[in-house]
Design a protein around this motif. Structure first.
Motif, PDB file in Angstrom:
ATOM      1  N   MET A  13      35.497 -16.850  21.023  1.00 13.60           N
ATOM      2  CA  MET A  13      36.618 -16.323  20.243  1.00 13.60           C
ATOM      3  C   MET A  13      37.169 -15.041  20.864  1.00 13.60           C
ATOM      4  O   MET A  13      38.380 -14.837  20.903  1.00 13.60           O
ATOM      5  N   SER A  14      36.303 -14.208  21.372  1.00 12.54           N
ATOM      6  CA  SER A  14      36.770 -12.985  22.036  1.00 12.54           C
ATOM      7  C   SER A  14      37.787 -13.321  23.113  1.00 12.54           C
ATOM      8  O   SER A  14      38.769 -12.618  23.301  1.00 12.54           O
ATOM      9  N   ARG A  15      37.507 -14.372  23.810  1.00 18.99           N
ATOM     10  CA  ARG A  15      38.346 -14.699  24.955  1.00 18.99           C
ATOM     11  C   ARG A  15      39.611 -15.423  24.574  1.00 18.99           C
ATOM     12  O   ARG A  15      40.640 -15.274  25.218  1.00 18.99           O
ATOM     13  N   ILE A  56      41.193 -15.881  21.402  1.00 18.65           N
ATOM     14  CA  ILE A  56      42.021 -15.626  20.228  1.00 18.65           C
ATOM     15  C   ILE A  56      43.420 -15.178  20.647  1.00 18.65           C
ATOM     16  O   ILE A  56      43.589 -14.444  21.614  1.00 18.65           O
ATOM     17  N   GLU A  73      46.457 -13.039  19.942  1.00 17.37           N
ATOM     18  CA  GLU A  73      46.784 -11.849  19.150  1.00 17.37           C
ATOM     19  C   GLU A  73      48.048 -12.025  18.336  1.00 17.37           C
ATOM     20  O   GLU A  73      48.136 -11.593  17.192  1.00 17.37           O
ATOM     21  N   LEU A  98      47.421 -13.908  15.268  1.00 17.97           N
ATOM     22  CA  LEU A  98      46.688 -13.083  14.312  1.00 17.97           C
ATOM     23  C   LEU A  98      47.631 -12.138  13.588  1.00 17.97           C
ATOM     24  O   LEU A  98      47.605 -12.026  12.354  1.00 17.97           O
ATOM     25  N   ASP A  99      48.479 -11.493  14.329  1.00 15.89           N
ATOM     26  CA  ASP A  99      49.423 -10.559  13.714  1.00 15.89           C
ATOM     27  C   ASP A  99      50.346 -11.270  12.739  1.00 15.89           C
ATOM     28  O   ASP A  99      50.576 -10.805  11.624  1.00 15.89           O
ATOM     29  N   ILE A 142      48.498 -12.412   9.526  1.00 17.34           N
ATOM     30  CA  ILE A 142      48.234 -11.321   8.590  1.00 17.34           C
ATOM     31  C   ILE A 142      49.525 -10.872   7.927  1.00 17.34           C
ATOM     32  O   ILE A 142      49.568 -10.583   6.730  1.00 17.34           O
ATOM     33  N   TRP A 159      48.347 -21.507  13.051  1.00 15.38           N
ATOM     34  CA  TRP A 159      46.967 -22.022  13.010  1.00 15.38           C
ATOM     35  C   TRP A 159      46.142 -21.447  14.141  1.00 15.38           C
ATOM     36  O   TRP A 159      46.633 -21.148  15.214  1.00 15.38           O
ATOM     37  N   LEU A 207      36.515 -14.260  12.004  1.00 12.80           N
ATOM     38  CA  LEU A 207      37.972 -14.340  11.885  1.00 12.80           C
ATOM     39  C   LEU A 207      38.405 -14.142  10.434  1.00 12.80           C
ATOM     40  O   LEU A 207      39.371 -13.420  10.148  1.00 12.80           O
ATOM     41  N   TYR A 209      41.408 -12.016  31.434  1.00 16.34           N
ATOM     42  CA  TYR A 209      40.193 -11.714  30.676  1.00 16.34           C
ATOM     43  C   TYR A 209      39.609 -10.381  31.114  1.00 16.34           C
ATOM     44  O   TYR A 209      39.209  -9.554  30.290  1.00 16.34           O
ATOM     45  N   ARG A 232      41.630  -7.624  29.706  1.00 17.66           N
ATOM     46  CA  ARG A 232      41.365  -7.364  28.297  1.00 17.66           C
ATOM     47  C   ARG A 232      40.087  -6.556  28.115  1.00 17.66           C
ATOM     48  O   ARG A 232      40.046  -5.616  27.331  1.00 17.66           O
ATOM     49  N   ASN A 263      45.363  -5.149  14.333  1.00 20.07           N
ATOM     50  CA  ASN A 263      44.707  -6.358  13.855  1.00 20.07           C
ATOM     51  C   ASN A 263      43.685  -6.876  14.857  1.00 20.07           C
ATOM     52  O   ASN A 263      42.618  -7.344  14.477  1.00 20.07           O
ATOM     53  N   LEU A 288      39.529  -7.585  14.326  1.00 16.30           N
ATOM     54  CA  LEU A 288      38.781  -8.787  14.694  1.00 16.30           C
ATOM     55  C   LEU A 288      37.687  -8.435  15.688  1.00 16.30           C
ATOM     56  O   LEU A 288      36.537  -8.865  15.548  1.00 16.30           O
ATOM     57  N   LEU A 347      33.701  -9.111  15.484  1.00 18.02           N
ATOM     58  CA  LEU A 347      32.988  -9.871  16.513  1.00 18.02           C
ATOM     59  C   LEU A 347      31.829  -9.044  17.067  1.00 18.02           C
ATOM     60  O   LEU A 347      30.711  -9.538  17.234  1.00 18.02           O
TER      61      LEU A 347
END
Lengths: 289, 289
Positions: A129-131, A133, A135, A138-139, A142, A244, A264, B94, B97, B111, B115, B119
DNA sequence: GCCGGAATGAAATAATAATTCCAGTATTTC
DNA sequence: GAAATACTGGAATTATTATTTCATTCCGGC
């Protein structure tokens, strides 16, 4: 011809690098040229063909082969394997470990192994998920959820624990929310309360609970904004949710973890809370899309 | 043969993905199979040969080429190019990041930072559990639970999601279990069914839900074996449960994760299932539906 | 300045892999 | 229910790519 002190062949990229550096003084000119090129452009070696690499490094293809053999490989192909492994390794270092941790074997340490398996699988899920996701998603998620009057939460079976956590966390944050449970059979009425001013978080993984999919579709058709958490682009949820998340949970012994889905969800809840507190999501439309 | 309106060919991985998703409904079975495989195992596509990929995806090599052509490429090779490009790019981004995470600890986007916080907290929790779990307790807990006729699950509020997961997992494993929920107010009756031949898993963290503590105490006094998951030796649960796990969950922004509690619960469930299957848990295997 | 051995370049060859073709089988359409 | 169409599997074919071979060049020692 004779084994001129080639030592042992490097098994991974770090060993190979060390091997090159150790003998760089004693390498023939062209070989040294390739060696420098290889360390500078590892991706080229990983993806290119012997001919293309030769051109771009300014040598002959045969020199490449000689370089590989100097290092103890039997040809360019096996040398290239190391460069490719280096690229995949970032993803799959857990795979190995999980494979060695089979559920059934080893009676004595069995239970500890099982726990270890789930710990490893959870860590892997988190790393993925760190790699991966997104952003922006997500923004936007939310943002949408922070604007909602009521957040409906829709999840059954394996995803139900996540739903109950979300309900708990949103409650703590004083965000109005409503779980849609199947137990009481009141779902249709609950769903009928939802309007486009509300929003839905729907969570479902393969095999998708049919009720969840249908409820989600119904809500979507009535114009209620949908934020989905699901496991693949082929999920039915992905087709009709505007927003999604793709979450790839690792599994152990056939049981998938919930680690990254949980993380998440927590982030969504706290993010919504933050947005509400700072007024980002209140009545102001036309912010970020 | 003629150009059957194949639209334009995807130039990067995201476009390719979108293209696949757009037509996923209308794809032939085998093509869809490859499509799903490709999105699930992009690295395989990047590095493998048509033949090796075909084997591991369970199709013919020719199907792979048809898949590529469906998407507008002129062959497998150019399709593979997109997967390779992605790998190069992803790799660099990656690393980027990771760097920004180390540097901009406060300035990063809100946000995403949230997350990331969860994590990280989850990972930390898992690490702690790896180090501190007591194997002997784990073995004994699984032994006790595997012997139980019915496993009662007792957890409220923040721990409730764990309880619901346990109920789900045990159900899957055909281990008879019963959640004790507060909603309906039927708890007293449910609890009265429990006998010393059963067992209870109770989960509670500070601040402990009074109802959970009382129920647990009542069960304990009636001789029902108790396995507790709690957060410290000072927990009331620790005082009257014969077996208890100390779980230290990390938190972010005041919200504790459930990562390691979840992992432990999964291990308990699977461990119980294993013990039952292999007969380690006495002779009461018929107790499940 | 000549000799021996390693290093190099270039092209021939062998191996591997992608692609095409075709026959057989489902699936749709009328 | 039959014909047409699309899909699939498997082997044959073609293309690509790694490797080998060999003639030539380079370089240090006598």
């Amino acid at each position: 011809m004779s084994e001129t002190a080639v030592a042992e062949l490097p098994r991974d990229f770090d060993e190979l690098r060390a091997s090159i550096l150790a003998q760089r003084e004693s390498l023939p000119k062209r070989i040294a040229q390739i060696a420098a090129y290889a360390l500078d452009n590892p991706d080229e070696i990983a993806f290119g063909t012997a001919a293309s690499i030769a051109v771009s490094a300014g040598v002959q293809p045969s020199t490449l082969i000689r370089f590989a053999q100097h290092l103890g490989f039997d040809g360019f192909t096996s040398l290239q394997g190391v460069f490719r492994a280096r690229l995949r390794e970032r993803n799959s270092s857990y795979e190995e470990r999980l494979n060695t941790l089979r559920v059934g074997n080893g009676a004595a340490a069995g239970n500890h192994r099982i726990l270890d398996g789930f710990l490893t699988a959870s860590r892997k899920s988190l790393d993925v998920m760190s790699r991966t996701i997104d952003e922006a998603t997500l923004d936007r998620a939310i943002d949408v959820l922070a604007r909602a009057e009521t957040i409906y939460i829709l999840a059954r079976r394996r995803s139900y624990p996540v739903a109950s956590y979300l309900a708990y966390a949103l409650g703590k944050l004083e965000v109005r929310n409503q779980m849609i449970e199947s137990a009481a059979g009141l779902d249709p009425e609950m769903i009928s309360f939802a309007t486009p001013k509300d929003a839905v978080i729907v969570i479902s993984f393969s095999p998708y609970a049919p009720a969840t999919i249908e409820d989600a579709r119904g809500l979507s058709e009535r114009g209620v904004p949908l934020v989905a958490i699901t496991d693949s682009a082929f999920s039915p949820l992905a087709s009709f949710a505007k927003l999604w998340f793709e979450v790839a949970e690792a599994d152990f012994g056939g049981f998938r973890t919930l680690a990254s889905t949980m993380a998440l969800s927590m982030a969504l809840a706290v993010g919504i809370g933050e947005a509400r507190r700072t007024g980002r999501g209140k009545g102001r439309r036309g912010g970020a899309i």
